[in-house]
Scaffold this active site. Structure first.
Site, mmCIF file in Angstrom:
data_model
loop_
_atom_site.group_PDB
_atom_site.id
_atom_site.type_symbol
_atom_site.label_atom_id
_atom_site.label_comp_id
_atom_site.label_asym_id
_atom_site.label_seq_id
_atom_site.Cartn_x
_atom_site.Cartn_y
_atom_site.Cartn_z
ATOM 1 N N LYS A 68 0.828 -1.211 0.000
ATOM 2 C CA LYS A 68 0.000 0.000 0.000
ATOM 3 C C LYS A 68 0.860 1.258 0.000
ATOM 4 C CE LYS A 68 -1.654 1.617 3.973
ATOM 5 N NZ LYS A 68 -1.394 3.026 4.335
ATOM 6 N N ASN A 69 1.861 1.312 0.869
ATOM 7 C CA ASN A 69 2.613 2.563 1.006
ATOM 8 C C ASN A 69 3.499 2.850 -0.208
ATOM 9 O OD1 ASN A 69 1.342 3.007 3.394
ATOM 10 N ND2 ASN A 69 3.058 2.416 4.696
ATOM 11 N N ARG A 76 -3.234 9.965 4.453
ATOM 12 C CA ARG A 76 -1.952 10.610 4.703
ATOM 13 C C ARG A 76 -1.268 10.977 3.383
ATOM 14 N NH1 ARG A 76 -0.257 13.355 8.421
ATOM 15 N NH2 ARG A 76 1.975 13.507 8.495
ATOM 16 N N CYS A 104 -4.059 7.887 10.039
ATOM 17 C CA CYS A 104 -4.441 7.269 11.298
ATOM 18 C C CYS A 104 -4.038 8.138 12.481
ATOM 19 C CB CYS A 104 -3.779 5.904 11.411
ATOM 20 S SG CYS A 104 -4.619 4.648 10.451
ATOM 21 N N ARG A 163 2.111 13.813 13.873
ATOM 22 C CA ARG A 163 2.383 13.735 12.436
ATOM 23 C C ARG A 163 2.586 15.090 11.755
ATOM 24 N NH1 ARG A 163 -0.602 8.400 10.179
ATOM 25 N NH2 ARG A 163 1.384 8.202 9.146
ATOM 26 N N PRO A 164 3.621 15.824 12.155
ATOM 27 C CA PRO A 164 3.915 17.106 11.515
ATOM 28 C C PRO A 164 4.401 16.910 10.069
ATOM 29 C CG PRO A 164 5.682 16.498 13.011
ATOM 30 C CD PRO A 164 4.603 15.468 13.193
ATOM 31 N N ILE A 165 4.394 18.005 9.282
ATOM 32 C CA ILE A 165 4.899 17.911 7.893
ATOM 33 C C ILE A 165 6.012 18.929 7.661
ATOM 34 C CG2 ILE A 165 2.845 16.871 6.839
ATOM 35 C CD1 ILE A 165 2.118 19.733 5.866
ATOM 36 N N ASP A 166 6.671 19.330 8.752
ATOM 37 C CA ASP A 166 7.710 20.353 8.624
ATOM 38 C C ASP A 166 8.850 19.930 7.699
ATOM 39 O OD1 ASP A 166 8.019 18.532 10.914
ATOM 40 O OD2 ASP A 166 9.970 19.501 11.142
ATOM 41 N N GLN A 167 9.174 18.635 7.660
ATOM 42 C CA GLN A 167 10.285 18.193 6.803
ATOM 43 C C GLN A 167 9.909 18.247 5.321
ATOM 44 O OE1 GLN A 167 13.417 17.656 8.182
ATOM 45 N NE2 GLN A 167 12.221 18.489 9.883
ATOM 46 N N ASP A 178 4.745 -0.011 12.059
ATOM 47 C CA ASP A 178 3.465 -0.536 11.566
ATOM 48 C C ASP A 178 3.228 -1.999 11.962
ATOM 49 O OD1 ASP A 178 2.838 1.886 10.502
ATOM 50 O OD2 ASP A 178 3.074 1.318 8.401
ATOM 51 N N ILE A 181 8.645 5.870 17.114
ATOM 52 C CA ILE A 181 8.294 6.669 15.929
ATOM 53 C C ILE A 181 7.054 7.538 16.184
ATOM 54 C CG2 ILE A 181 7.870 6.621 13.432
ATOM 55 C CD1 ILE A 181 10.467 5.173 13.999
ATOM 56 N N ARG A 218 -8.619 0.012 5.022
ATOM 57 C CA ARG A 218 -7.755 0.997 4.357
ATOM 58 C C ARG A 218 -6.493 0.340 3.833
ATOM 59 N NH1 ARG A 218 -7.417 6.562 7.664
ATOM 60 N NH2 ARG A 218 -5.928 6.879 6.018
HETATM 61 C C1 UD1 Z 1 4.690 6.382 6.649
HETATM 62 C C2 UD1 Z 1 3.685 5.280 6.454
HETATM 63 C C3 UD1 Z 1 3.183 4.784 7.802
HETATM 64 C C4 UD1 Z 1 4.358 4.401 8.691
HETATM 65 C C5 UD1 Z 1 5.385 5.507 8.760
HETATM 66 C C6 UD1 Z 1 6.661 5.103 9.504
HETATM 67 C C7 UD1 Z 1 2.649 5.913 4.358
HETATM 68 C C8 UD1 Z 1 1.438 6.405 3.671
HETATM 69 N N1 UD1 Z 1 2.566 5.812 5.689
HETATM 70 O O1 UD1 Z 1 4.000 7.442 7.288
HETATM 71 O O2 UD1 Z 1 2.356 3.635 7.563
HETATM 72 O O3 UD1 Z 1 3.880 4.145 9.997
HETATM 73 O O4 UD1 Z 1 5.772 5.913 7.431
HETATM 74 O O5 UD1 Z 1 7.227 3.986 8.906
HETATM 75 O O6 UD1 Z 1 3.640 5.558 3.758
HETATM 76 N N2 UD1 Z 1 7.982 13.584 11.064
HETATM 77 C C9 UD1 Z 1 8.305 14.881 11.372
HETATM 78 N N3 UD1 Z 1 8.181 15.846 10.390
HETATM 79 C C10 UD1 Z 1 7.771 15.535 9.123
HETATM 80 C C11 UD1 Z 1 7.452 14.189 8.810
HETATM 81 C C12 UD1 Z 1 7.572 13.223 9.805
HETATM 82 O O7 UD1 Z 1 8.679 15.189 12.494
HETATM 83 O O8 UD1 Z 1 7.694 16.440 8.296
HETATM 84 C C13 UD1 Z 1 8.114 12.527 12.095
HETATM 85 C C14 UD1 Z 1 6.799 11.848 12.444
HETATM 86 O O9 UD1 Z 1 6.100 12.560 13.433
HETATM 87 C C15 UD1 Z 1 7.280 10.503 12.935
HETATM 88 C C16 UD1 Z 1 8.514 10.226 12.071
HETATM 89 O O10 UD1 Z 1 8.907 11.486 11.551
HETATM 90 O O11 UD1 Z 1 7.686 10.577 14.276
HETATM 91 C C17 UD1 Z 1 8.283 9.282 10.927
HETATM 92 O O12 UD1 Z 1 7.168 9.698 10.163
HETATM 93 P P1 UD1 Z 1 7.064 9.427 8.598
HETATM 94 O O13 UD1 Z 1 8.110 8.422 8.207
HETATM 95 O O14 UD1 Z 1 7.018 10.709 7.875
HETATM 96 O O15 UD1 Z 1 5.650 8.753 8.487
HETATM 97 P P2 UD1 Z 1 4.626 8.895 7.306
HETATM 98 O O16 UD1 Z 1 5.363 9.098 6.023
HETATM 99 O O17 UD1 Z 1 3.553 9.824 7.690
#
Ligand code: UD1
Length: 434
Positions: free
Chosen positions: A22-23, A93, A117, A122-126, A305, A327, A399
């Site tokens: 899926k991912n 997501r 979920c 789940r921030p998106i700052d990166q 996961d 995580i 999902r």
């Molecule tokens: C993806 C997977 C999810 C899996 C996760 C970790 C998809 C659709 N989802 O989620 O199933 O559980 O990887 O393997 O592929 N973070 C930040 N800033 C950011 C982005 C992430 O601080 O901009 C942090 C998150 O809070 C978390 C860590 O980085 O603690 C990892 O998150 P991330 O790998 O980005 O997870 P997703 O891509 O959302």
């Protein structure tokens, strides 16, 4: 709303075939609209997250032909709309991958802020840091995120946290940027590698996916391709754990055993017998398993996961286990549900201390799936527990798991999907002679 009703106590025995990841599929679907030529994607899992993203791509004008249950043909040349929002896209997501894909291709796109979920903040700052490094302006307003760039230019980006989503998103955008992008401290998950391989098959120039550093030389455009998605390591891991928890014997087919190493190692450590084949693994558990410590980490560490599933398995194992979630901070909510069955789990900070209870002292209960993977874990608990378990909110499970109940039934599980209002079906199930 549907729910699963399960009668526990039967070992899972037989063979099960794993669907596409899926991912990986979510990244690949988004990437497919970056070309103006037709792209054929095979081995797509038939799960609701994929249907939502496919529909979103259709709504902005891309042509999507469903060739068969697991194959689509996509053509992004007809996209006219760069505003992506609907009730469903807000819940997933991976909606944000459309940002990376269309920023590179069109220079402007606006997408509803991602949902997903409820497992942490789940921030998106990166993602934002990466887009800005490539020269884009990012604006968040009214629940939408807009990215715009007159020209995207390659850059050197060091990620502060290892993020699957940010790695894939910036890789998408940088593929069509001018010049070289070097991304450091990137995620190494197999689905990141699969998206990179897919982009390369369309003419991208991406090197290093699967290591800590990805180097991308931007290209002007991408051509069509035909590509088959890798198997889903989390779906495979879930069946491995279900086989182990029910003391069963299951051959899990269409997997890449290397992707499962962290899961295999833990199962062997607690007493499972595992046989590895070219594209299959067989999990045999003949006795009650033992305790261990697990810490979730980015790949190749133990996947977050799989944390709810392994925690559930350890709840039936002998001795005291500690599971540490590094995580996502909110990923132990499901243990409150397991407590209804008699599980002895205490959460302290980001660790769960699990005191194993023999399976005959764990009883069926009515539980709610709090998220996708925890939902699957509750089903596994129901397969082991004594008596009848009901798991509702199964929309979460659907999902990410194709035909979960059907595949489980093919292994001998006593599980049915019923309408939660259908009291007669529930009574009938409960009265069935086992
Ligand atoms: C993806 C997977 C999810 C899996 C996760 C970790 C998809 C659709 N989802 O989620 O199933 O559980 O990887 O393997 O592929 N973070 C930040 N800033 C950011 C982005 C992430 O601080 O901009 C942090 C998150 O809070 C978390 C860590 O980085 O603690 C990892 O998150 P991330 O790998 O980005 O997870 P997703 O891509 O959302």
């Amino acid at each position: 709303m549907n729910e699963y009703i399960i009668r526990g106590g039967r070992p899972l025995v037989g063979e099960v075939t794993i669907s596409g990841a899926k991912n990986a599929a979510l990244g690949i679907l988004a990437a497919s609209i970056m070309s103006d030529e037709s792209v054929i994607v095979e081995n797509l899992p038939d799960v609701s997250d994929i249907r939502v993203l496919t529909q979103a791509i259709r709504e902005i004008g891309a042509r999507v032909d469903q060739i068969d249950q697991h194959t689509v043909k996509i053509n992004g040349s007809t996209i006219t709309d760069y505003y992506v929002d609907n009730e469903y896209i807000r819940k997933i997501r991976a909606s944000y991958y459309i940002l990376g894909a269309l920023l590179g291709k069109n220079g402007y796109v606006e997408v509803a802020l991602p949902g997903g979920c409820n497992i942490g903040s789940r921030p998106i700052d990166q993602h934002i840091k990466g887009f800005e490094a490539l020269g884009a302006k990012v604006d968040i307003h009214n629940g939408m995120i807009a990215v715009q760039a007159d020209e995207l230019v390659g850059n050197h980006i060091y990620f502060d946290v290892t993020s699957v989503g940010a790695t894939i998103n910036i890789m998408l955008a940088a593929t069509l940027a001018k010049g070289q992008t070097i991304m450091e401290n990137v995620a190494k998950e197999p689905h990141v590698v699969d998206v990179a391989n897919f982009l390369n098959s369309m003419g991208a120039n991406i090197k290093g996916a699967g290591t800590d550093v990805i180097r991308i030389m931007g290209v002007e455009k991408l051509h069509g391709t035909e590509y088959s998605i890798i198997p889903d390591m989390i779906e495979a891991g879930t069946y491995m754990v279900a086989a182990a928890a029910t003391q069963g014997d299951v051959l899990i087919k269409n997997v890449i055993p290397k992707h499962l190493e962290a899961i295999t190692a833990k199962l062997v450590e607690i007493g499972c017998h595992i046989e590895e084949f070219g594209d299959a693994v067989r999990v045999i558990a003949k006795k009650r398993l033992s305790h261990t410590h697990v810490k979730t980490l980015p790949y190749p560490g133990f996947p977050t996961d799989m944390q709810p599933q392994i925690s559930t398995l350890l709840m039936f194992s002998e001795g005291t286990s500690v599971v540490t979630e590094s995580i996502f901070e909110n990923r132990f909510i499901f243990t409150d549900e397991l407590a209804k069955m008699g599980a002895q789990v205490k959460v302290e900070g980001n660790s769960a201390i699990i005191v194993g209870v023999p399976r005959d002292r764990v009883t069926g209960a009515k539980m709610s799936a709090p998220d996708l993977r925890a939902g699957a874990a509750l089903v596994v608990a129901g397969l082991v527990a004594d008596g009848v378990t009901i798991v509702n909110q199964i929309g979460y499970i659907e999902r990410g798991y194709e035909d979960f109940d059907i595949k489980m039934r093919s292994l001998g599980a006593d599980i049915e999907k019923i309408d939660e209002k259908d009291e007669k079906a529930i009574t009938r199930f409960k009265q069935q002679v086992v």
